[in-house]
Design a protein around this motif. Structure first.
Motif, PDB file in Angstrom:
ATOM      1  N   ILE A  12       0.810  -1.207   0.000  1.00 40.42           N
ATOM      2  CA  ILE A  12       0.000   0.000   0.000  1.00 40.42           C
ATOM      3  C   ILE A  12       0.854   1.272   0.000  1.00 40.42           C
ATOM      4  O   ILE A  12       0.387   2.351  -0.373  1.00 40.42           O
ATOM      5  N   SER A  13       2.132   1.155   0.406  1.00 46.50           N
ATOM      6  CA  SER A  13       3.016   2.327   0.401  1.00 46.50           C
ATOM      7  C   SER A  13       3.726   2.532  -0.935  1.00 46.50           C
ATOM      8  O   SER A  13       4.476   3.502  -1.096  1.00 46.50           O
ATOM      9  N   ALA A  14       3.504   1.644  -1.896  1.00 46.29           N
ATOM     10  CA  ALA A  14       4.137   1.786  -3.208  1.00 46.29           C
ATOM     11  C   ALA A  14       3.585   3.000  -3.941  1.00 46.29           C
ATOM     12  O   ALA A  14       2.421   3.367  -3.790  1.00 46.29           O
ATOM     13  N   ARG A  15       4.414   3.590  -4.768  1.00 49.16           N
ATOM     14  CA  ARG A  15       4.003   4.825  -5.460  1.00 49.16           C
ATOM     15  C   ARG A  15       2.851   4.596  -6.427  1.00 49.16           C
ATOM     16  O   ARG A  15       2.140   5.535  -6.784  1.00 49.16           O
ATOM     17  N   GLU A  16       2.655   3.339  -6.869  1.00 50.70           N
ATOM     18  CA  GLU A  16       1.551   3.047  -7.781  1.00 50.70           C
ATOM     19  C   GLU A  16       0.186   3.354  -7.163  1.00 50.70           C
ATOM     20  O   GLU A  16      -0.793   3.546  -7.882  1.00 50.70           O
ATOM     21  N   PHE A  17       0.112   3.390  -5.825  1.00 52.04           N
ATOM     22  CA  PHE A  17      -1.154   3.653  -5.156  1.00 52.04           C
ATOM     23  C   PHE A  17      -1.351   5.125  -4.784  1.00 52.04           C
ATOM     24  O   PHE A  17      -2.388   5.489  -4.238  1.00 52.04           O
ATOM     25  N   ALA A  18      -0.367   5.952  -5.064  1.00 53.56           N
ATOM     26  CA  ALA A  18      -0.410   7.333  -4.576  1.00 53.56           C
ATOM     27  C   ALA A  18      -1.599   8.116  -5.114  1.00 53.56           C
ATOM     28  O   ALA A  18      -2.230   8.886  -4.383  1.00 53.56           O
ATOM     29  N   GLU A  19      -1.939   7.931  -6.377  1.00 51.75           N
ATOM     30  CA  GLU A  19      -2.950   8.789  -6.996  1.00 51.75           C
ATOM     31  C   GLU A  19      -4.379   8.452  -6.585  1.00 51.75           C
ATOM     32  O   GLU A  19      -5.233   9.336  -6.523  1.00 51.75           O
ATOM     33  N   ASP A  20      -4.646   7.181  -6.302  1.00 53.01           N
ATOM     34  CA  ASP A  20      -6.029   6.800  -5.985  1.00 53.01           C
ATOM     35  C   ASP A  20      -6.125   6.055  -4.656  1.00 53.01           C
ATOM     36  O   ASP A  20      -6.971   5.180  -4.482  1.00 53.01           O
ATOM     37  N   LEU A  21      -5.282   6.435  -3.709  1.00 51.49           N
ATOM     38  CA  LEU A  21      -5.213   5.715  -2.441  1.00 51.49           C
ATOM     39  C   LEU A  21      -6.549   5.688  -1.711  1.00 51.49           C
ATOM     40  O   LEU A  21      -6.957   4.645  -1.177  1.00 51.49           O
ATOM     41  N   GLU A  22      -7.235   6.803  -1.666  1.00 50.56           N
ATOM     42  CA  GLU A  22      -8.509   6.846  -0.948  1.00 50.56           C
ATOM     43  C   GLU A  22      -9.512   5.858  -1.534  1.00 50.56           C
ATOM     44  O   GLU A  22     -10.258   5.203  -0.793  1.00 50.56           O
ATOM     45  N   ASP A  23      -9.528   5.748  -2.851  1.00 48.38           N
ATOM     46  CA  ASP A  23     -10.427   4.784  -3.487  1.00 48.38           C
ATOM     47  C   ASP A  23     -10.027   3.352  -3.139  1.00 48.38           C
ATOM     48  O   ASP A  23     -10.887   2.490  -2.892  1.00 48.38           O
ATOM     49  N   VAL A  24      -8.732   3.091  -3.122  1.00 50.58           N
ATOM     50  CA  VAL A  24      -8.235   1.764  -2.762  1.00 50.58           C
ATOM     51  C   VAL A  24      -8.627   1.415  -1.326  1.00 50.58           C
ATOM     52  O   VAL A  24      -9.095   0.305  -1.043  1.00 50.58           O
ATOM     53  N   ILE A  25      -8.465   2.378  -0.423  1.00 52.82           N
ATOM     54  CA  ILE A  25      -8.816   2.148   0.976  1.00 52.82           C
ATOM     55  C   ILE A  25     -10.315   1.911   1.134  1.00 52.82           C
ATOM     56  O   ILE A  25     -10.751   1.035   1.892  1.00 52.82           O
ATOM     57  N   GLN A  26     -11.113   2.671   0.401  1.00 53.41           N
ATOM     58  CA  GLN A  26     -12.559   2.473   0.467  1.00 53.41           C
ATOM     59  C   GLN A  26     -12.957   1.078  -0.005  1.00 53.41           C
ATOM     60  O   GLN A  26     -13.763   0.389   0.638  1.00 53.41           O
ATOM     61  N   ARG A  27     -12.370   0.637  -1.113  1.00 50.10           N
ATOM     62  CA  ARG A  27     -12.677  -0.709  -1.606  1.00 50.10           C
ATOM     63  C   ARG A  27     -12.180  -1.776  -0.632  1.00 50.10           C
ATOM     64  O   ARG A  27     -12.816  -2.825  -0.463  1.00 50.10           O
ATOM     65  N   THR A  28     -11.060  -1.490   0.022  1.00 44.77           N
ATOM     66  CA  THR A  28     -10.521  -2.412   1.021  1.00 44.77           C
ATOM     67  C   THR A  28     -11.515  -2.611   2.155  1.00 44.77           C
ATOM     68  O   THR A  28     -11.825  -3.739   2.559  1.00 44.77           O
ATOM     69  N   ARG A  29     -12.015  -1.518   2.678  1.00 44.43           N
ATOM     70  CA  ARG A  29     -12.968  -1.594   3.794  1.00 44.43           C
ATOM     71  C   ARG A  29     -14.274  -2.264   3.356  1.00 44.43           C
ATOM     72  O   ARG A  29     -14.846  -3.069   4.096  1.00 44.43           O
ATOM     73  N   GLU A  30     -14.749  -1.919   2.171  1.00 41.76           N
ATOM     74  CA  GLU A  30     -16.000  -2.487   1.681  1.00 41.76           C
ATOM     75  C   GLU A  30     -15.901  -4.002   1.488  1.00 41.76           C
ATOM     76  O   GLU A  30     -16.901  -4.711   1.606  1.00 41.76           O
TER      77      GLU A  30
END
Length: 247
Positions: A12-30
């Motif tokens: 999750i700390s990789a730069r590939e996630f920097a631009e859409d991190l909030e969306d990734v976190i939301q999908r993670t929780r869901e």
């Protein structure tokens, strides 16, 4: 009431996630993921993974580790050099209370990335030093083992490592059995179900869960519960870092 999924190995700390991190976190929780055991590959990620823990204290459980391969994917990728770990060593001890594991560490003897004996020796030096850090800090290890599975397991046994997660293991069944006998655990990414997506992310743990459930003839709920229990046993410090919500 059951605890949710534990993603035992994510970037999750990789730069590939920097631009859409909030969306990734939301999908993670869901998806019902309650814990992200967040590994690093290079020292430049160390601060980032700590910042993510501060930003998502109920979710992110940080690890520090120097991967056996460094540099961008493709021709620029190369074997790690011992001095790259040496420069990072103080960080492991400075932040020891915040870490739940040492990782991602290991060996990668893919021919085009470890073409010489010097390359392989450098990787081994870095691997053993990080195994020793894990023992000194009483932490488990999160391990990569591509084209080097037998050597990785033998090295960990020789070094007296007893708590390890072998990530995306691709060795022979007989080699995996040696790891099982040593008490090591294995994680299965969505690639086991031939998922052809370009990028993996924590919410896809659901795919792995369904696949394991189908193979073993179990319910997805049972797989989630048992793998979660395994994760908590392997990473006991997670409980001290992450506040759990049951559902």
């Amino acid at each position: 009431m059951e605890n949710g999924f534990v993603d035992c190995h994510c970037h999750i700390s990789a730069r590939e996630f920097a631009e859409d991190l909030e969306d990734v976190i939301q999908r993670t929780r869901e998806a019902g993921v309650k814990t992200l055991v967040a590994v690093t590959e290079e020292v430049s990620e160390f601060d980032r993974v700590l910042q993510l823990q501060e930003r998502y204290p109920d979710l992110v459980a940080p690890c520090f580790g120097i991967h056996p391969l460094q540099g961008d994917e493709g021709p620029a990728q190369r074997s790690v050099k011992p001095q790259e770990l040496d420069a990072a060593l103080p960080q492991f001890f400075k932040h020891r209370e915040r870490l739940v594991a040492i990782g991602e560490i290991g060996l990668d003897f893919t021919p085009w990335c470890a073409a010489t004996q010097q390359d392989r020796d450098g990787q081994m030096d870095v691997f053993i030093k990080q195994l020793n850090i894990a023992k000194e800090l009483d932490l488990p290890v999160n391990v990569h083992s591509r084209s080097a599975a037998k050597v990785v397991i033998a090295t960990m046994r020789e070094q007296g490592v007893t708590r390890a997660l072998l990530h995306n293991f691709a060795g022979k069944p007989s080699v995996a059995l040696a790891g099982v006998k040593a008490g090591f655990l294995f994680s299965f990414p969505p690639a086991v179900c031939r998922n052809h997506q370009v990028r993996n992310e924590p919410c896809n743990i659901v795919l792995s869960c369904r696949y394991i459930a189908d193979v073993k003839g179990l319910s997805s709920e049972t797989v989630r519960l048992v793998t979660g229990q395994n994760a908590h046993r392997l990473f006991p410090k997670v409980d001290a870092h992450v506040q759990y919500t049951c559902f």
